[in-house]
Design a protein around this motif. Structure first.
Motif, PDB file in Angstrom:
ATOM      1  N   PHE A 213      69.701  17.146   7.228  1.00 12.37           N
ATOM      2  CA  PHE A 213      69.933  15.818   6.660  1.00 12.37           C
ATOM      3  C   PHE A 213      68.978  15.523   5.496  1.00 12.37           C
ATOM      4  O   PHE A 213      69.391  15.008   4.452  1.00 12.37           O
ATOM      5  N   LYS A 214      67.705  15.893   5.696  1.00 12.26           N
ATOM      6  CA  LYS A 214      66.730  15.612   4.629  1.00 12.26           C
ATOM      7  C   LYS A 214      67.054  16.435   3.387  1.00 12.26           C
ATOM      8  O   LYS A 214      66.856  15.985   2.261  1.00 12.26           O
ATOM      9  N   ALA A 215      67.552  17.656   3.617  1.00 18.65           N
ATOM     10  CA  ALA A 215      67.950  18.484   2.470  1.00 18.65           C
ATOM     11  C   ALA A 215      69.074  17.797   1.707  1.00 18.65           C
ATOM     12  O   ALA A 215      69.098  17.783   0.480  1.00 18.65           O
ATOM     13  N   MET A 216      69.986  17.211   2.457  1.00 15.10           N
ATOM     14  CA  MET A 216      71.124  16.544   1.822  1.00 15.10           C
ATOM     15  C   MET A 216      70.662  15.307   1.043  1.00 15.10           C
ATOM     16  O   MET A 216      71.091  15.074  -0.078  1.00 15.10           O
ATOM     17  N   MET A 217      69.760  14.545   1.664  1.00 10.37           N
ATOM     18  CA  MET A 217      69.362  13.277   1.058  1.00 10.37           C
ATOM     19  C   MET A 217      68.362  13.449  -0.082  1.00 10.37           C
ATOM     20  O   MET A 217      68.453  12.790  -1.103  1.00 10.37           O
ATOM     21  N   TYR A 218      67.373  14.297   0.128  1.00 10.15           N
ATOM     22  CA  TYR A 218      66.219  14.257  -0.772  1.00 10.15           C
ATOM     23  C   TYR A 218      66.112  15.450  -1.718  1.00 10.15           C
ATOM     24  O   TYR A 218      65.190  15.518  -2.518  1.00 10.15           O
ATOM     25  N   MET A 219      66.989  16.417  -1.585  1.00  6.29           N
ATOM     26  CA  MET A 219      66.849  17.607  -2.423  1.00  6.29           C
ATOM     27  C   MET A 219      67.978  17.712  -3.444  1.00  6.29           C
ATOM     28  O   MET A 219      69.146  17.814  -3.065  1.00  6.29           O
ATOM     29  N   ASP A 220      67.617  17.672  -4.698  1.00  4.81           N
ATOM     30  CA  ASP A 220      68.606  17.931  -5.740  1.00  4.81           C
ATOM     31  C   ASP A 220      68.485  19.369  -6.239  1.00  4.81           C
ATOM     32  O   ASP A 220      69.426  19.934  -6.771  1.00  4.81           O
ATOM     33  N   LYS A 221      67.286  19.947  -6.055  1.00  2.00           N
ATOM     34  CA  LYS A 221      67.075  21.335  -6.507  1.00  2.00           C
ATOM     35  C   LYS A 221      67.637  22.275  -5.453  1.00  2.00           C
ATOM     36  O   LYS A 221      67.242  22.220  -4.284  1.00  2.00           O
ATOM     37  N   GLU A 222      68.512  23.166  -5.914  1.00  2.00           N
ATOM     38  CA  GLU A 222      69.222  24.001  -4.950  1.00  2.00           C
ATOM     39  C   GLU A 222      68.331  25.015  -4.245  1.00  2.00           C
ATOM     40  O   GLU A 222      68.628  25.417  -3.123  1.00  2.00           O
ATOM     41  N   ASN A 223      67.219  25.403  -4.890  1.00  2.00           N
ATOM     42  CA  ASN A 223      66.379  26.411  -4.242  1.00  2.00           C
ATOM     43  C   ASN A 223      65.450  25.806  -3.192  1.00  2.00           C
ATOM     44  O   ASN A 223      64.645  26.506  -2.592  1.00  2.00           O
ATOM     45  N   LEU A 224      65.538  24.502  -2.967  1.00  2.00           N
ATOM     46  CA  LEU A 224      64.676  23.872  -1.962  1.00  2.00           C
ATOM     47  C   LEU A 224      65.447  23.428  -0.730  1.00  2.00           C
ATOM     48  O   LEU A 224      64.887  22.788   0.158  1.00  2.00           O
ATOM     49  N   ILE A 225      66.715  23.748  -0.668  1.00  2.00           N
ATOM     50  CA  ILE A 225      67.482  23.274   0.490  1.00  2.00           C
ATOM     51  C   ILE A 225      67.342  24.246   1.657  1.00  2.00           C
ATOM     52  O   ILE A 225      67.067  25.427   1.470  1.00  2.00           O
ATOM     53  N   THR A 226      67.533  23.719   2.860  1.00  2.00           N
ATOM     54  CA  THR A 226      67.342  24.548   4.056  1.00  2.00           C
ATOM     55  C   THR A 226      68.584  25.384   4.334  1.00  2.00           C
ATOM     56  O   THR A 226      69.667  25.113   3.814  1.00  2.00           O
ATOM     57  N   LEU A 227      68.387  26.358   5.204  1.00  2.00           N
ATOM     58  CA  LEU A 227      69.471  27.272   5.543  1.00  2.00           C
ATOM     59  C   LEU A 227      70.656  26.514   6.158  1.00  2.00           C
ATOM     60  O   LEU A 227      71.817  26.762   5.816  1.00  2.00           O
TER      61      LEU A 227
END
Lengths: 293, 545
Positions: A213-227
């Motif tokens: 969820f946090k990856a969805m909400m707070y990450m715009d950079k694709e290399n920082l998203i979780t698996l």
């Protein structure tokens, strides 16, 4: 007579083992189907349905999944936040739990209520977003996975209850010997509370591992998203591409079903091997804080 | 002594924690101070949005015309997956426009399933973007009410922005206003989707059904489905989608009723109703729900439109899968030859035409347009829906509105510019077929090729290219639906969209009850189907829902 009972016991054990083995096979069967379905092509899967041995083998689904360049970074991010997050969470949670379990601390009930309150009420999505992005400036920052989840109120309460079961006399005698609270926590309480820590650690590790969820909400950079979010993204986008292709006059042949299976196999990796070794702690976890002594 | 020391230690630790928290607070304050600036700026902009846009529109036009403007980076928030080769397309754009627009992009792609939530928090939190995707079914109404989006009218119908003037003419924009302003640029390519049934024309030919396998009536379709049942064991005659059932296949022909000012409407997704307007079409004089008693239907000619629909669905249920209510992907059955027919719209023809040929080279896709007036391409019969389902908006807080509009003007200025974003680089990602069609170059894999955009950025009837995978029979229908002159736009209901905010609860209650029976009725599963409709509607009316 004795021999008969012995035989009956043995028979019972054998039947139990056979039944359990059958049950294990039944549980394993869908997973085997997933693996076999991931190694066939879309047409064969649709035509033949799910079979253990599909008539045609193909790795096209894996090629599609592997072409996602962020798979490596997704693994790295998830492993990093799981390891670092669990360690940090355990440290902070145990410190807080210990403080709240020491009867000497007068404001402990007020602090405990403050923590408990957050289990009942939350500010909602927009308030959280504002807090994290506008005030903490954690957007596109790996810390956003760890800092807001550093102390889980539920885990903290569990650990506090566990600490409360440790006889006070231990801490008192240590104090007489000159130990301060930090020493008592590190040298006496934590070693005794190992089963509790392992359980809580497992809960934390799982929640970090499953973070999306946090990856969805707070990450715009694709290399920082979780698996986990990456899996969701791949599957959602494949489904969507397929739907869109049907509604925008474009002919796109996306292997929807086989790629779903391939994604599952690729990402389930480490955690599926970890489970058998850790499951006993799950059982223990259920009783943490619930049993005295 | 030790106790004292530990007390002091605890105090020091507590102080350190407090200091840490306070430092955090300090930073928060600083953050608040910083971040409140754009917020206040945003509210100023939204109030005075128009005047600032007017001023900047001049600047933008001047910049677009003369010297190379200063470099600028536009932040874009877009739904969908980042297309393959997107960076190559952007590089091509930069190469083409470095001397004229001098724009670079910071483009954020959000999966469509998450976009709605993310857009809401980002816009509410006042995050700065220069161009976003929004839609009436997302947050367009509420965000435009809150003044989040800039009024773009100074840029429209403006000779300094010829691309925008051409792509978004007044006739279209007057139907796409939100909160009484043109804050949304509509993205669409056709004015009415053609409902149709896809089937295997090679099978129909083999069984001598229709004219050389071309089905032209419901009777011929029924004959075809019977033939599939008899000749193709293991093949489902017609595959239905769980939430659609027979969809519009047995709809009443309301086209003929439009002269009597009778129309059909939908509230939510499950509440269907008929309404009649007065001769001037200024007010509603009668409404009726499916299953209502005869007196409600008197103004509509005395016949409930839905009676025949649900009864025919029941009759045709023998041609469907037994668990069609659980079928989420009926197209998959059709594409591999496990179903003889499949209901969809004209846009789906290229996809299934190419998939069928891939899976069975001898297969021939047949298309049956089941509404007679549509099949005969009767001009002006259908009322155009000019309200777009997808839009582009420019947040009022953006201080680069003129540059954003200059970019959009460039994209809609020529077919060549438009094609770059919609289909990719010509010769690499696609090849033109005639003036209005395109195909993929030979040897290019669809899974690795540029994913055609459109609904989220560039769709426009002026520039739309049809896939070369349309069948010869279906292409003219697709072209017909992209030409507004084929549609009736004089009707009072053109551009009408119901603001349901004040009756959301009623719609939800009603929809929940109707939704339970609607799917089984659409699939023809229930016996005495019309009785079910009558009972449900009576129950709704009794309870004043």
């Amino acid at each position: 007579m004795k021999r008969k009972i012995y035989f009956g016991d043995r028979l019972f054990t054998i039947i139990c083992h056979v039944l359990l083995a059958l049950f294990a096979l039944i549980c394993l069967f869908p997973f085997l189907l997933v693996i076999s379905a991931s190694f066939t092509d879309e047409y064969t899967l649709l035509w033949e349905g799910y079979k253990l041995f599909p008539s045609k083998l193909s790795t096209s689904a894996y090629q599609l999944v592997m072409q996602t360049s962020q798979l490596g970074s997704g693994y790295l991010v998830t492993i990093f936040i799981t390891v670092a997050g669990t360690a940090a969470s355990l440290l902070v949670t145990s410190m807080m739990s210990y403080a709240l379990s020491v009867k000497k601390l007068k404001i402990r009930n007020k602090v405990a209520f403050f923590v408990y309150f957050t289990m009942l009420f939350s500010g909602g999505m927009v308030a959280n977003y504002l807090m994290v992005v506008k005030y903490l400036h954690l957007k596109d920052n790996l810390l956003v996975y760890i800092l807001p989840a550093l102390v889980s109120p539920w885990n903290m309460m569990l650990l506090r209850n566990f600490f409360a079961t440790i006889p006070e006399s231990l801490a008192e005698s240590a104090k007489i010997d000159g130990a301060n609270d930090m020493t008592i926590l590190m040298k006496i309480v934590l070693p005794i509370a190992k089963p509790g820590l392992v359980t809580i650690g497992l809960f934390y590790a799982l929640s970090y591992w499953n973070e999306w969820f946090k990856a969805m909400m707070y990450m715009d950079k694709e290399n920082l998203i979780t698996l986990q979010y990456l899996i969701m993204k791949i599957l959602r986008n494949i489904n969507f591409a397929n739907t869109v292709a049907g509604s925008v006059g474009v002919s796109v042949n996306v292997p929807t079903y086989t790629s779903r299976m391939a994604t599952l196999v690729v990402t389930i990796g480490p955690i599926v091997f970890l489970y058998p070794f850790l499951q006993k702690y799950f059982v223990k976890g259920l009783t943490v804080g619930g049993v005295k002594g | 002594m030790l106790q004292k020391r530990s007390k002091w230690m605890a105090l020091a630790l507590a102080a350190a924690m407090c200091a840490g928290t306070l430092t955090g607070c300090g930073n928060d304050d600083a953050g608040q101070g910083n971040s409140s600036a754009p917020e206040s700026q945003s509210s100023e902009n939204s109030v005075g949005g128009q005047s600032s846009a007017e001023e900047s529109s001049k600047g933008g036009a001047e910049q677009a015309g003369a010297e190379t403007p200063d470099p600028v980076t536009l932040k874009v928030l877009m739904t969908g997956d980042k297309p393959n080769d997107w960076d190559a397309v952007l590089d091509e754009f930069y190469n083409r426009t470095r001397d004229t627009l001098n724009i670079t992009f910071d483009w954020t792609w959000v999966p469509s399933a998450d976009y709605k939530d993310k857009l809401n928090v980002k816009m509410t939190a006042g995050e700065e973007y220069d161009l976003v995707f929004d839609a009436p079914w997302m947050h367009l109404r509420t965000l435009s009410q809150d003044g989040i989006y800039a009024d773009l009218s100074p840029y429209l119908n403006n000779d300094d922005y010829p691309g925008l003037k051409l792509a978004f003419p007044e006739d279209v924009m007057k139907y796409n206003k939100y909160s009484d302003i043109n804050c949304a640029l509509p993205l669409f390519w056709c004015y009415g989707g053609q409902n149709l049934v896809m089937y295997r024309q090679d099978w129909a030919k083999e069984w001598n059904i229709g004219t050389d396998g071309q089905i032209n009536s419901h009777d011929e379709l029924k004959e075809y489905l019977e033939a599939v049942l008899a000749n193709k064991p293991g093949v489902t005659p017609i595959a239905l989608k769980n939430n659609r059932g027979f969809y519009h296949l047995f709809d009443a022909v309301t086209v003929e009723l439009q002269d009597d000012h009778i129309y059909q409407g939908t509230l939510g997704k499950d509440i269907f109703f008929a309404y009649k307007l007065n001769d001037e079409e200024t007010e509603v004089v009668a409404t009726a729900l499916p299953g209502d008693p005869a007196e409600y239907w008197e103004p509509f000619g005395g016949v409930d439109f839905w009676k025949q629909k649900v009864e025919t669905s029941r009759e045709w249920n023998k041609y469907c899968e037994t668990d069609s209510l659980n079928q989420a992907d009926p197209g998959a059955l059709f594409q591999i030859g496990k179903a003889g027919a499949y209901i969809d719209t004209i846009d789906a023809v290229p996809k299934y035409n190419s998939l069928l040929r891939n899976n069975a080279p001898e297969a021939e896709l047949g298309v049956y347009i089941h509404e007679e007036a549509a099949r005969n391409m009767e001009k002006g019969v259908y009322t155009a829906s000019v309200v777009a389902s997808n839009c582009l908006c420019v947040p009022a807080s953006s201080d680069k509105i003129d540059r954003t509009m200059a970019f959009l003007n460039w994209m809609f200025e020529s077919q060549e510019n438009h094609d770059l974003f919609e289909y990719g680089i010509e010769g690499v990602h696609w090849e033109a077929v005639g003036d209005s069609q395109y195909k993929l170059p030979d040897g290019v894999e669809t899974t690795t090729n540029y994913n055609p955009l459109g609904y989220n950025l560039s769709w426009n009837p002026n520039y739309y290219r049809f896939s070369a995978d349309y069948t010869e029979y279906a292409l003219p229908y697709a072209e017909f639906s992209a030409d507004i002159t084929n549609y009736n736009t004089d009707s009072r209901i053109t551009g009408f969209s119901f603001k349901s905010d004040s009756v959301t609860t009623e719609i939800t209650q009603c929809g929940a009850i109707l939704g339970e029976v609607l799917a089984p009725l659409n699939h023809g599963i229930l016996d005495e189907p019309y009785q079910v409709f009558q009972d449900t509607t009576a129950q709704l009316r009794e309870n004043d829902v």
